[in-house]
Write an enzyme that holds these catalytic residues in place. Structure first.
Site, PDB file in Angstrom:
ATOM      1  N   ASP A  47      -8.887   3.122   7.662  1.00 29.73           N
ATOM      2  CA  ASP A  47      -9.857   2.957   8.762  1.00 29.73           C
ATOM      3  C   ASP A  47      -9.864   1.505   9.235  1.00 29.73           C
ATOM      4  O   ASP A  47      -9.791   1.225  10.431  1.00 29.73           O
ATOM      5  CB  ASP A  47     -11.277   3.331   8.300  1.00 29.73           C
ATOM      6  N   GLY A  92      17.513  -6.060  34.445  1.00 26.30           N
ATOM      7  CA  GLY A  92      18.579  -6.067  33.431  1.00 26.30           C
ATOM      8  C   GLY A  92      18.345  -7.114  32.356  1.00 26.30           C
ATOM      9  O   GLY A  92      18.715  -6.928  31.189  1.00 26.30           O
ATOM     10  N   PRO A 135       8.474  11.020   0.593  1.00 28.37           N
ATOM     11  CA  PRO A 135       9.430  11.774   1.414  1.00 28.37           C
ATOM     12  C   PRO A 135       8.816  13.063   1.968  1.00 28.37           C
ATOM     13  O   PRO A 135       9.054  13.423   3.112  1.00 28.37           O
ATOM     14  CB  PRO A 135      10.575  12.076   0.441  1.00 28.37           C
ATOM     15  N   PHE A 171       0.880  -1.166   0.000  1.00 26.31           N
ATOM     16  CA  PHE A 171       0.000   0.000   0.000  1.00 26.31           C
ATOM     17  C   PHE A 171       0.919   1.218   0.000  1.00 26.31           C
ATOM     18  O   PHE A 171       1.584   1.497   1.004  1.00 26.31           O
ATOM     19  CB  PHE A 171      -0.849  -0.074   1.272  1.00 26.31           C
ATOM     20  N   ALA A 172       1.000   1.900  -1.141  1.00 24.43           N
ATOM     21  CA  ALA A 172       2.034   2.921  -1.304  1.00 24.43           C
ATOM     22  C   ALA A 172       1.434   4.324  -1.292  1.00 24.43           C
ATOM     23  O   ALA A 172       1.047   4.864  -2.331  1.00 24.43           O
ATOM     24  CB  ALA A 172       2.808   2.669  -2.594  1.00 24.43           C
ATOM     25  N   GLU A 211       0.286   3.886   9.804  1.00 31.25           N
ATOM     26  CA  GLU A 211      -1.164   3.957   9.535  1.00 31.25           C
ATOM     27  C   GLU A 211      -1.805   5.098  10.331  1.00 31.25           C
ATOM     28  O   GLU A 211      -2.923   4.984  10.827  1.00 31.25           O
ATOM     29  CB  GLU A 211      -1.837   2.600   9.766  1.00 31.25           C
ATOM     30  N   GLY A 243       3.771  12.548   4.729  1.00 33.49           N
ATOM     31  CA  GLY A 243       3.544  11.458   5.684  1.00 33.49           C
ATOM     32  C   GLY A 243       2.158  11.616   6.279  1.00 33.49           C
ATOM     33  O   GLY A 243       1.163  11.182   5.699  1.00 33.49           O
ATOM     34  N   SER A 244       2.084  12.318   7.420  1.00 35.89           N
ATOM     35  CA  SER A 244       0.772  12.564   8.032  1.00 35.89           C
ATOM     36  C   SER A 244      -0.129  13.342   7.080  1.00 35.89           C
ATOM     37  O   SER A 244      -1.337  13.122   7.026  1.00 35.89           O
ATOM     38  CB  SER A 244       0.942  13.367   9.326  1.00 35.89           C
ATOM     39  N   GLN A 266       4.705  -6.068  45.858  1.00 31.25           N
ATOM     40  CA  GLN A 266       3.514  -5.372  45.355  1.00 31.25           C
ATOM     41  C   GLN A 266       3.835  -4.481  44.145  1.00 31.25           C
ATOM     42  O   GLN A 266       3.012  -4.323  43.238  1.00 31.25           O
ATOM     43  CB  GLN A 266       2.911  -4.529  46.477  1.00 31.25           C
TER      44      GLN A 266
END
Ligand SMILES: Cc1cc2nc3c(=O)[nH]c(=O)nc-3n(C[C@H](O)[C@H](O)[C@H](O)COP(=O)(O)OP(=O)(O)OC[C@H]3O[C@@H](n4cnc5c(N)ncnc54)[C@H](O)[C@@H]3O)c2cc1C
Length: 376
Positions: A237, A337, A127, A122-123, A360, A130-131, A276
């Site tokens: 969606d 760790g 560059p 899905f292209a 997405e 984006g949003s 706890q």
């Protein structure tokens, strides 16, 4: 109101959980370590009808529906997140072709996608876009019976393994029109660029795509001229329910690893699960993930009923991906760790889940979608 899955959905959950835990989980660390596209996992998903879950059997799909799909994706992502994202985008592309494609386009691509002959890509992202998906620069110029596409796309999942890419391009500058095209590999002028080195989802194939005088027939347009952005947003969606499910799967795997570790690890003469502070981290993570699951089920169930679900999908995505990130952080903390080194899976889960708040539609974009529907 019924919070239970149906008999068929439970069967899907059981089948996919078994497959994912037995076959995908044991190799997930290696897929990550080697940044290797998990082609064999994609083939197994195809064999079990899990790459075409959102379109009918007549086109090679399994039409299991959005809820079963969400459950299946959650289980796959929990075992191998790189496989999960390949599955998600392939299902999303197939659904868009089924929904907006001509009969010829459906027959050409849907059996390939569900049969695992290639993934779906899905292209949309570029560059400079984006949003701001409407800000595309890729241009498709009409020329007789063809369109000639010039431009480039970045961050395209499955791009190097796709049997078809849905490519969004501007087809008219004023008034501005964006259209969608189905572009198979091997089309002259279409090339796959470098594979990104990522923080996580390392087995997933994320590439740039170039279109240099790429000529496609007019019949390759998906939907009508000017419908490209509508098609992209409709696909996203549904895709957002998928990303929510993916995040829940990854985070559940992290919390379950943390629970096992906490029961086993002893400090100050007792298992750390008796402290706890540890119990509360686990309780908070589990509660948030259950809330996320309910939001994802609600969005999937609205989609299954055929009623509007965009706001609910955004709510599910923003909450599940952020809660999932918090849960993975807590899981690493519980392991101390050991949570920070590759021998334990929570380190990978934390790297894999990060991007779910980004792709997405970032969390910020989801909040825009939600607030717009409130302030309308
Ligand atoms: C692993 C991976 C896989 C991907 N797969 C695909 C794919 O298959 N297909 C595809 O098309 N794309 C894909 N993407 C691209 C992804 O969808 C974009 O990265 C995402 O939409 C964000 O765009 P951007 O990276 O350009 O960030 P930008 O849009 O530049 O955003 C940068 C920051 O600014 C914020 N921001 C931007 N606009 C606003 C605003 N109006 N209000 C508030 N904050 C704002 C963002 O939320 C973000 O925090 C993928 C990305 C990754 C990392």
């Amino acid at each position: 109101m019924d919070f239970l899955l149906s008999e068929e959905q439970l069967q899907v959950e059981d089948m996919v959980r078994n497959l994912a835990r037995k076959e995908f989980a044991p190799k997930a660390a290696l897929v990550d370590e080697e940044s290797r596209y998990p082609a064999e996992n994609m083939s197994r998903l195809a064999e079990l009808g899990l790459l075409g879950m959102l379109y009918p059997v007549g086109y090679g799909g399994s039409e299991a529906g959005p809820i079963a799909y969400s459950v299946a994706l959650r289980e796959v992502a929990g075992a191998c997140a790189s496989t999960g994202v390949g599955m998600a985008v392939t299902n999303m592309v197939g659904e868009a072709i089924f929904r907006f494609g001509t009969e010829e386009q459906r027959r050409a691509y849907l059996p390939l996608l569900s049969g695992g002959k290639g993934a779906g890509a899905f292209a949309l992202t570029e560059p400079g876009a984006g949003s701001d998906a409407g800000g595309l620069a890729t241009f498709a110029r009409e020329d007789g019976d063809t369109f000639v596409i010039d431009g480039s796309k970045v961050f395209i999942t499955n791009g190097g393994n796709a049997c078809v890419s849905i490519v969004m391009a501007v087809t008219q500058k004023s008034p501005r029109r964006i259209s969608a095209f189905l572009v198979p590999p091997g089309t002259p002028g279409y090339s796959v660029g470098k594979r990104e080195h990522k923080m996580g989802l390392k087995g997933s194939d994320t590439v740039s795509l170039s279109f240099d005088g790429c000529r496609v027939p007019k019949s390759s347009m998906l939907g009508k001229p000017g419908e490209g952005l509508k098609i992209a947003l409709a696909a996203l969606d549904g895709g957002r329910i998928g990303i929510a499910s993916q995040a829940i799967g990854i985070a559940r795997a992290a919390v379950s690893a943390a629970v096992e570790y906490a029961k086993d690890r002893r400090q100050f003469g007792r298992p750390i699960s008796e402290f706890q502070a540890i119990q509360w981290m686990l309780a908070d993570a589990a509660t948030e993930l259950d809330a996320a699951q309910l939001l994802a089920y609600r969005a999937a169930s609205l989609k299954e009923k055929g009623v509007p679900f965009a706001k609910e999908a955004s709510m599910a995505k923003v909450f599940a991906t952020e809660a999932g990130n918090r849960a993975c952080h807590k899981a690493v903390q519980v392991l101390g760790g050991y949570g920070y080194i590759r021998e334990y899976p929570v380190e990978r889960h934390l790297r894999d889940i990060k991007v779910t708040t980004i792709y997405e539609g970032t969390s910020e974009v989801q909040r825009l979608v939600i607030s717009r529907s409130l302030l309308r």
